[in-house]
Design a protein around this motif. Structure first.
Motif, PDB file in Angstrom:
ATOM      1  N   THR A 257       0.831  -1.205   0.000  1.00 52.84           N
ATOM      2  CA  THR A 257       0.000   0.000   0.000  1.00 52.84           C
ATOM      3  C   THR A 257       0.864   1.253   0.000  1.00 52.84           C
ATOM      4  N   SER A 258       1.921   1.244   0.787  1.00 53.42           N
ATOM      5  CA  SER A 258       2.805   2.407   0.841  1.00 53.42           C
ATOM      6  C   SER A 258       3.495   2.632  -0.503  1.00 53.42           C
ATOM      7  N   GLN A 259       3.894   1.561  -1.166  1.00 55.64           N
ATOM      8  CA  GLN A 259       4.534   1.711  -2.476  1.00 55.64           C
ATOM      9  C   GLN A 259       3.579   2.303  -3.500  1.00 55.64           C
ATOM     10  N   LEU A 260       2.320   1.891  -3.437  1.00 57.50           N
ATOM     11  CA  LEU A 260       1.333   2.409  -4.376  1.00 57.50           C
ATOM     12  C   LEU A 260       1.097   3.899  -4.134  1.00 57.50           C
ATOM     13  N   ALA A 261       0.975   4.287  -2.857  1.00 57.61           N
ATOM     14  CA  ALA A 261       0.756   5.693  -2.526  1.00 57.61           C
ATOM     15  C   ALA A 261       1.951   6.547  -2.929  1.00 57.61           C
ATOM     16  N   LEU A 262       3.158   6.015  -2.723  1.00 55.12           N
ATOM     17  CA  LEU A 262       4.361   6.763  -3.087  1.00 55.12           C
ATOM     18  C   LEU A 262       4.526   6.843  -4.601  1.00 55.12           C
ATOM     19  N   ALA A 263       4.179   5.767  -5.286  1.00 56.66           N
ATOM     20  CA  ALA A 263       4.248   5.766  -6.750  1.00 56.66           C
ATOM     21  C   ALA A 263       3.313   6.825  -7.328  1.00 56.66           C
ATOM     22  N   TRP A 264       2.151   6.998  -6.691  1.00 60.28           N
ATOM     23  CA  TRP A 264       1.209   8.022  -7.150  1.00 60.28           C
ATOM     24  C   TRP A 264       1.860   9.409  -7.109  1.00 60.28           C
ATOM     25  N   VAL A 265       2.608   9.687  -6.069  1.00 57.13           N
ATOM     26  CA  VAL A 265       3.293  10.985  -5.962  1.00 57.13           C
ATOM     27  C   VAL A 265       4.359  11.098  -7.051  1.00 57.13           C
ATOM     28  N   HIS A 266       5.130  10.043  -7.243  1.00 50.42           N
ATOM     29  CA  HIS A 266       6.172  10.075  -8.281  1.00 50.42           C
ATOM     30  C   HIS A 266       5.576  10.326  -9.661  1.00 50.42           C
ATOM     31  N   HIS A 267       4.372   9.841  -9.901  1.00 53.31           N
ATOM     32  CA  HIS A 267       3.740  10.001 -11.213  1.00 53.31           C
ATOM     33  C   HIS A 267       3.166  11.397 -11.437  1.00 53.31           C
ATOM     34  N   GLN A 268       3.331  12.291 -10.483  1.00 52.22           N
ATOM     35  CA  GLN A 268       2.795  13.646 -10.653  1.00 52.22           C
ATOM     36  C   GLN A 268       3.601  14.477 -11.641  1.00 52.22           C
ATOM     37  N   GLY A 269       4.822  14.090 -11.923  1.00 51.18           N
ATOM     38  CA  GLY A 269       5.610  14.830 -12.907  1.00 51.18           C
ATOM     39  C   GLY A 269       7.097  14.699 -12.660  1.00 51.18           C
ATOM     40  N   ASN A 270       7.895  15.056 -13.674  1.00 54.89           N
ATOM     41  CA  ASN A 270       9.343  14.935 -13.543  1.00 54.89           C
ATOM     42  C   ASN A 270       9.978  16.107 -12.810  1.00 54.89           C
ATOM     43  N   ASP A 271       9.134  16.992 -12.268  1.00 59.21           N
ATOM     44  CA  ASP A 271       9.625  18.097 -11.439  1.00 59.21           C
ATOM     45  C   ASP A 271       9.298  17.858  -9.968  1.00 59.21           C
TER      46      ASP A 271
END
Length: 337
Positions: A257-271
């Motif tokens: 669950t933590s990996q999924l939540a963190l991946a969501w943040v990473h997918h917000q953009g390359n900035d």
């Protein structure tokens, strides 16, 4: 794992960091040796963007990092620290006056035992004086080589613009996670317009997306999170449904669950460069592995529907006074009169 952790440009002023940082706030000086080992492990795994503050401890977190970064380790990292939150008569006070800016920087340099700070954040906005006054002194510190880049934390869009006009802001650090998305309407677009990097703190919802309601059992005595509105019993009873839905999707994706939540943040953009904090090796490895979790636009939308603003109960912080919503400062003209 170093091959998983890529590099990125943070902001448009030249700072290059690992795509994921390490929040060091929760590292306890009582377990100094283990924490130093954890920091070294993170660096050797490719996590080179380290985040601390003079208020953590206070002071002890910076001292811990100074010990971890002795010798060749210093040149391997991008070191970020913060200033501006002080304690006075047992209460928090925010300061951004020029004399304090300089004194705080000098003190952090000494505690960290470094010649310069890579990224120096104003931790909270002093709303008693124009942001231009604080930025003027920070600009001098850049010119003197004591800091390389300037950052802001919990600043509203207008304050970011005014600060950036004095000296380019490299990064804005804000709370951003699946259930804390209030920065998306104004802060994120402003940063992108100005070429400012975004550094989400608490990307795992202050531990909520790591273990859901059970996280309360892990909070040590005196942990500030016990006072957060979202973690109060009546709100948590409602909010646990969010965790359950995210957890179910994580099961489908074959990740935690933590990996999924963190991946969501990473997918917000390359900035965007999140800085999840941990004091445990297993959690660090899980956070790094989150970089390998790929999400489709449909999956992103599904996740967001689970934690939309109307489905989260309780404010994200214990004291909204110190959030970006209350960070406007007086006009510079009023200061000059």
């Amino acid at each position: 794992m170093a091959d998983i952790v890529k590099r990125m440009k943070l902001g448009s002023e030249g700072l290059e960091v690992s795509v994921q940082g390490l929040g060091c706030m929760g590292m306890c000086p009582e377990t100094e040796e283990a924490m130093i080992e954890l920091i070294h492990y993170a660096i050797n795994s490719g996590i080179t963007f380290l985040d601390t503050s003079d208020v953590y401890g206070p002071y002890t977190n910076e001292i811990l990092l100074s010990k971890a970064l002795k010798g060749e380790m210093r040149e391997k990292v991008q070191l970020a620290t913060k200033f501006g939150i002080t304690r006075k008569d047992g209460k928090f006070e925010v300061r951004g006056d020029p004399a304090y800016v300089r004194a705080a920087c000098e003190a952090s340099l000494k505690r960290l035992d470094v010649d310069y700070i890579d990224l120096y954040y104003l931790h909270r906005i002093d709303i008693r004086l124009p942001i231009e006054v604080t930025m003027g002194e920070l600009k001098k510190l850049v010119e003197e080589g004591k800091i390389k880049y300037i950052g802001l934390s919990e600043a509203c869009a207008a304050t970011i613009r005014r600060a950036h006009a004095v000296h380019p802001i490299t990064a804005v650090q804000m709370e951003w996670s699946l259930w804390s998305r209030d920065i998306e309407d104004q802060i994120v677009p402003t940063c992108r317009e100005l070429g400012i990097g975004i550094v989400p703190y608490s990307p795992l919802g202050r531990g909520f997306f790591a273990s859901g309601p059970k996280v309360l059992e892990a909070f040590p005595e005196g942990d500030y999170r016990k006072n957060l509105p979202r973690f109060q019993a009546e709100n948590m009873e409602h909010n646990k449904q969010i965790y359950e839905r995210v957890s179910e999707m994580a099961g489908r994706k074959g990740c935690t669950t933590s990996q999924l939540a963190l991946a969501w943040v990473h997918h917000q953009g390359n900035d965007v460069c999140p800085i999840p904090g941990t004091s445990k090796l297993n959690n660090l490895n899980q956070n790094i592995a989150a970089l390998s979790v790929k999400l489709t636009p449909q999956e992103m939308a599904e996740l967001e529907s689970y934690a939309s603003a109307d489905k989260v109960k309780g404010h994200r912080t214990w004291n909204p006074t110190y959030s970006w919503e209350n960070s406007d400062t007086p006009p510079l003209s009023s200061w000059q009169i």
